[in-house]
Design a protein around this motif. Structure first.
Motif, PDB file in Angstrom:
ATOM      1  N   SER A  33       0.732  -1.097   0.047  1.00  0.00           N
ATOM      2  CA  SER A  33      -0.026  -0.185  -0.112  1.00  0.00           C
ATOM      3  C   SER A  33       0.998   1.297   0.129  1.00  0.00           C
ATOM      4  CB  SER A  33      -1.000   0.010   1.407  1.00  0.00           C
ATOM      5  OG  SER A  33      -1.660  -1.124   1.314  1.00  0.00           O
ATOM      6  N   VAL A  34       2.016   0.888  -0.259  1.00  0.00           N
ATOM      7  CA  VAL A  34       3.043   2.369  -0.332  1.00  0.00           C
ATOM      8  C   VAL A  34       2.517   3.556  -1.237  1.00  0.00           C
ATOM      9  CG1 VAL A  34       5.363   3.243  -0.947  1.00  0.00           C
ATOM     10  CG2 VAL A  34       5.089   0.880   0.333  1.00  0.00           C
ATOM     11  N   ALA A  35       2.095   3.432  -2.354  1.00  0.00           N
ATOM     12  CA  ALA A  35       1.506   4.584  -3.148  1.00  0.00           C
ATOM     13  C   ALA A  35       0.565   5.147  -2.678  1.00  0.00           C
ATOM     14  CB  ALA A  35       1.550   3.920  -4.724  1.00  0.00           C
ATOM     15  N   ASP A  36      -0.377   4.308  -2.217  1.00  0.00           N
ATOM     16  CA  ASP A  36      -1.790   4.864  -1.634  1.00  0.00           C
ATOM     17  C   ASP A  36      -1.511   5.436  -0.347  1.00  0.00           C
ATOM     18  OD1 ASP A  36      -3.334   4.060  -3.850  1.00  0.00           O
ATOM     19  OD2 ASP A  36      -4.005   2.016  -2.849  1.00  0.00           O
ATOM     20  N   MET A  37      -0.577   5.142   0.542  1.00  0.00           N
ATOM     21  CA  MET A  37      -0.324   5.633   1.927  1.00  0.00           C
ATOM     22  C   MET A  37       0.211   7.106   1.466  1.00  0.00           C
ATOM     23  SD  MET A  37      -1.335   4.304   4.575  1.00  0.00           S
ATOM     24  CE  MET A  37      -0.175   4.376   5.915  1.00  0.00           C
ATOM     25  N   LYS A  38       1.308   7.112   0.639  1.00  0.00           N
ATOM     26  CA  LYS A  38       1.774   8.349   0.369  1.00  0.00           C
ATOM     27  C   LYS A  38       0.858   9.354  -0.244  1.00  0.00           C
ATOM     28  CE  LYS A  38       6.491   6.607  -0.840  1.00  0.00           C
ATOM     29  NZ  LYS A  38       7.739   6.529  -1.637  1.00  0.00           N
ATOM     30  N   ASP A  39      -0.086   8.764  -1.108  1.00  0.00           N
ATOM     31  CA  ASP A  39      -0.955   9.651  -1.790  1.00  0.00           C
ATOM     32  C   ASP A  39      -1.994  10.337  -0.482  1.00  0.00           C
ATOM     33  OD1 ASP A  39      -0.041   9.577  -4.421  1.00  0.00           O
ATOM     34  OD2 ASP A  39      -1.742   8.092  -4.911  1.00  0.00           O
ATOM     35  N   PHE A  40      -2.515   9.510   0.217  1.00  0.00           N
ATOM     36  CA  PHE A  40      -3.272   9.912   1.331  1.00  0.00           C
ATOM     37  C   PHE A  40      -2.462  10.938   2.289  1.00  0.00           C
ATOM     38  CE2 PHE A  40      -5.101   9.857   5.652  1.00  0.00           C
ATOM     39  CZ  PHE A  40      -6.093  10.120   5.391  1.00  0.00           C
ATOM     40  N   ALA A  41      -1.429  10.591   2.533  1.00  0.00           N
ATOM     41  CA  ALA A  41      -0.649  11.366   3.464  1.00  0.00           C
ATOM     42  C   ALA A  41      -0.254  12.885   2.734  1.00  0.00           C
ATOM     43  CB  ALA A  41       0.783  10.933   3.985  1.00  0.00           C
ATOM     44  N   TYR A 175     -14.707   8.906  15.597  1.00  0.00           N
ATOM     45  CA  TYR A 175     -13.230   8.751  15.597  1.00  0.00           C
ATOM     46  C   TYR A 175     -12.432   7.572  15.178  1.00  0.00           C
ATOM     47  CZ  TYR A 175     -13.931  13.428  17.905  1.00  0.00           C
ATOM     48  OH  TYR A 175     -14.280  14.671  18.066  1.00  0.00           O
ATOM     49  N   ALA A 176     -13.237   6.425  14.825  1.00  0.00           N
ATOM     50  CA  ALA A 176     -12.644   5.378  14.516  1.00  0.00           C
ATOM     51  C   ALA A 176     -13.307   4.777  13.207  1.00  0.00           C
ATOM     52  CB  ALA A 176     -12.917   4.139  15.440  1.00  0.00           C
ATOM     53  N   PHE A 177     -12.206   4.117  12.245  1.00  0.00           N
ATOM     54  CA  PHE A 177     -12.625   3.782  11.065  1.00  0.00           C
ATOM     55  C   PHE A 177     -11.920   2.536  10.538  1.00  0.00           C
ATOM     56  CE2 PHE A 177     -12.229   3.744   6.446  1.00  0.00           C
ATOM     57  CZ  PHE A 177     -13.652   3.684   5.929  1.00  0.00           C
ATOM     58  N   LEU A 178     -12.648   1.529   9.941  1.00  0.00           N
ATOM     59  CA  LEU A 178     -11.736   0.417   9.410  1.00  0.00           C
ATOM     60  C   LEU A 178     -12.226  -0.106   8.125  1.00  0.00           C
ATOM     61  CD1 LEU A 178     -10.268  -2.094   9.715  1.00  0.00           C
ATOM     62  CD2 LEU A 178     -12.274  -3.470  10.629  1.00  0.00           C
ATOM     63  N   GLY A 179     -11.519   0.287   6.946  1.00  0.00           N
ATOM     64  CA  GLY A 179     -11.784  -0.191   5.745  1.00  0.00           C
ATOM     65  C   GLY A 179     -10.877  -1.154   5.193  1.00  0.00           C
ATOM     66  N   THR A 180     -11.235  -1.834   3.870  1.00  0.00           N
ATOM     67  CA  THR A 180     -10.466  -2.895   3.437  1.00  0.00           C
ATOM     68  C   THR A 180      -9.113  -2.294   2.742  1.00  0.00           C
ATOM     69  OG1 THR A 180     -11.686  -2.799   1.284  1.00  0.00           O
ATOM     70  CG2 THR A 180     -12.424  -4.158   3.016  1.00  0.00           C
ATOM     71  N   SER A 181      -9.292  -1.022   2.429  1.00  0.00           N
ATOM     72  CA  SER A 181      -7.895  -0.431   1.699  1.00  0.00           C
ATOM     73  C   SER A 181      -7.723   0.958   1.888  1.00  0.00           C
ATOM     74  CB  SER A 181      -8.025  -0.759   0.205  1.00  0.00           C
ATOM     75  OG  SER A 181      -9.026  -0.015  -0.197  1.00  0.00           O
ATOM     76  N   VAL A 182      -6.546   1.531   1.613  1.00  0.00           N
ATOM     77  CA  VAL A 182      -6.154   2.735   2.008  1.00  0.00           C
ATOM     78  C   VAL A 182      -7.252   3.814   0.971  1.00  0.00           C
ATOM     79  CG1 VAL A 182      -4.746   4.808   1.589  1.00  0.00           C
ATOM     80  CG2 VAL A 182      -3.866   2.688   2.211  1.00  0.00           C
ATOM     81  N   SER A 183      -7.685   3.124  -0.120  1.00  0.00           N
ATOM     82  CA  SER A 183      -8.656   3.885  -0.901  1.00  0.00           C
ATOM     83  C   SER A 183     -10.088   4.162  -0.195  1.00  0.00           C
ATOM     84  CB  SER A 183      -9.269   3.280  -2.239  1.00  0.00           C
ATOM     85  OG  SER A 183      -7.817   3.085  -2.938  1.00  0.00           O
ATOM     86  N   ASP A 184     -10.467   3.233   0.581  1.00  0.00           N
ATOM     87  CA  ASP A 184     -11.479   3.334   1.475  1.00  0.00           C
ATOM     88  C   ASP A 184     -11.450   4.480   2.525  1.00  0.00           C
ATOM     89  OD1 ASP A 184     -12.804   1.268   0.297  1.00  0.00           O
ATOM     90  OD2 ASP A 184     -12.261  -0.125   1.750  1.00  0.00           O
ATOM     91  N   VAL A 185     -10.277   4.612   3.164  1.00  0.00           N
ATOM     92  CA  VAL A 185      -9.938   5.716   4.107  1.00  0.00           C
ATOM     93  C   VAL A 185      -9.848   7.077   3.236  1.00  0.00           C
ATOM     94  CG1 VAL A 185      -8.100   6.719   5.395  1.00  0.00           C
ATOM     95  CG2 VAL A 185      -8.530   4.156   5.570  1.00  0.00           C
ATOM     96  N   THR A 186      -9.404   7.191   2.155  1.00  0.00           N
ATOM     97  CA  THR A 186      -9.586   8.181   1.316  1.00  0.00           C
ATOM     98  C   THR A 186     -10.741   8.809   1.223  1.00  0.00           C
ATOM     99  OG1 THR A 186      -7.192   7.777   0.319  1.00  0.00           O
ATOM    100  CG2 THR A 186      -8.497   9.375  -1.006  1.00  0.00           C
ATOM    101  N   ALA A 187     -11.645   7.957   0.663  1.00  0.00           N
ATOM    102  CA  ALA A 187     -13.091   8.169   0.549  1.00  0.00           C
ATOM    103  C   ALA A 187     -13.670   8.540   1.702  1.00  0.00           C
ATOM    104  CB  ALA A 187     -13.753   7.009  -0.054  1.00  0.00           C
ATOM    105  N   ALA A 188     -13.547   8.085   2.850  1.00  0.00           N
ATOM    106  CA  ALA A 188     -14.179   8.255   4.142  1.00  0.00           C
ATOM    107  C   ALA A 188     -13.887   9.553   4.656  1.00  0.00           C
ATOM    108  CB  ALA A 188     -13.906   7.404   5.033  1.00  0.00           C
ATOM    109  N   PHE A 189     -12.457   9.975   4.339  1.00  0.00           N
ATOM    110  CA  PHE A 189     -11.971  11.259   4.909  1.00  0.00           C
ATOM    111  C   PHE A 189     -11.772  12.341   3.704  1.00  0.00           C
ATOM    112  CE2 PHE A 189     -11.215   8.043   8.134  1.00  0.00           C
ATOM    113  CZ  PHE A 189     -11.384   8.911   9.399  1.00  0.00           C
ATOM    114  N   SER A 190     -12.605  12.447   2.962  1.00  0.00           N
ATOM    115  CA  SER A 190     -12.565  13.216   1.538  1.00  0.00           C
ATOM    116  C   SER A 190     -12.473  14.715   2.079  1.00  0.00           C
ATOM    117  CB  SER A 190     -13.422  12.840   0.635  1.00  0.00           C
ATOM    118  OG  SER A 190     -14.862  13.261   1.280  1.00  0.00           O
TER     119      SER A 190
END
Length: 267
Positions: A33-41, A175-190
């Motif tokens: 998930s390196v690329a997705d983590m970098k993008d989200f950060a 304050y808590a969230f669980l997704g299947t991928s970083v893409s889910d996190v990106t969508a939830a915290f748009s």
């Protein structure tokens, strides 16, 4: 072929006044998930205007140990350089990362000036056995929250939802969230500004009230029963492990979200 369409414009950066600590899991399991983590950060960095009287940002990464990669800073360029070096390897020590985040806010944060301290933690796993258990992560999170800081606990993949809920500030639904991928996190915290900063905008002062009129007689509600009935179950993720984990009197840990959810161990 026609040129690719331009990237959509970024939302205007947020003018929130925060001490924000981004905590990234850099254990080996994050290697896919390196690329997705970098993008989200990067999106998080761009979401806030950094400044001495605005948001200050710190970045912590953790695997078997936690590392302060950027102390609370207003330097956006340096923050992006740190993100570019993200390279997962090793085990998972969540407790060490949360402790380091608390220490960073304690030593260089602006809490004494009324500035909120917020920790945004991302992980894809549970604590590696050589670094303790998730109980240690929950205990570290409890200490951080008792110090007056807010904790977002965000997980992907194999992260434990119960652990995320127990670590996060209350309510866990916010304050808590669980997704299947970083893409889910990106969508939830748009809208990172609204999600992270809004809880810390001071409410408007209440309108003035008329002086109360003293009643002639003020009946009082009856006192609660001495021994209220409680439901006892084994819903705690650490139930029946030989330690009382529900945070009640005599317990060894406060690792369960609900009191009365580790009854075999707590009696």
């Amino acid at each position: 072929p026609p040129p690719p369409p331009p990237s959509p414009p970024r939302m205007p950066a947020c003018n929130a006044v925060l001490d924000l600590v981004l905590v990234l899991d850099e254990s080996g399991s994050m290697s896919s998930s390196v690329a997705d983590m970098k993008d989200f950060a990067r999106k998080l960095v761009f979401a806030f205007n950094l400044g001495e009287s605005l948001t200050k940002l710190s970045i912590i990464t953790f695997a078997g140990a936690a590392s302060l990669r950027l102390g609370l800073s207003t330097n956006q360029t340096r923050a992006l350089e740190v993100i570019d070096t993200y390279s997962p390897t090793g085990g998972t020590n969540i407790a060490a990362a949360i402790t380091l985040a608390r220490d960073t806010l304690n030593t260089t944060g602006r809490q004494a000036d009324g500035v909120a301290g917020v920790v945004f933690l991302m992980t894809d796993g549970v604590t590696s056995w050589s670094y303790g258990t998730d109980k240690d992560a929950i205990a570290s999170a409890s200490t951080l929250k008792m110090a007056g800081y807010t904790l977002f606990a965000v997980g992907i993949g194999a992260a434990s939802e119960q652990t995320l809920d127990a670590m996060a500030s209350s309510p866990a639904s916010q304050y808590a969230f669980l997704g299947t991928s970083v893409s889910d996190v990106t969508a939830a915290f748009s809208d990172l500004c609204t999600t992270i900063a809004s809880p810390h905008i001071p409410p408007s002062p209440p309108p003035p009230r008329s002086p109360p009129i003293s009643p002639i007689f003020s009946p009082q509600a009856p006192p609660p029963p001495a021994n209220p009935t409680r439901v006892c179950d084994e819903s705690c993720q650490f139930s029946s492990d030989g330690y009382c984990d529900d945070g009640g009197a005599g317990s060894q840990y406060a690792a369960c979200i609900l009191y009365g959810s580790d009854c075999v161990d707590c009696g």
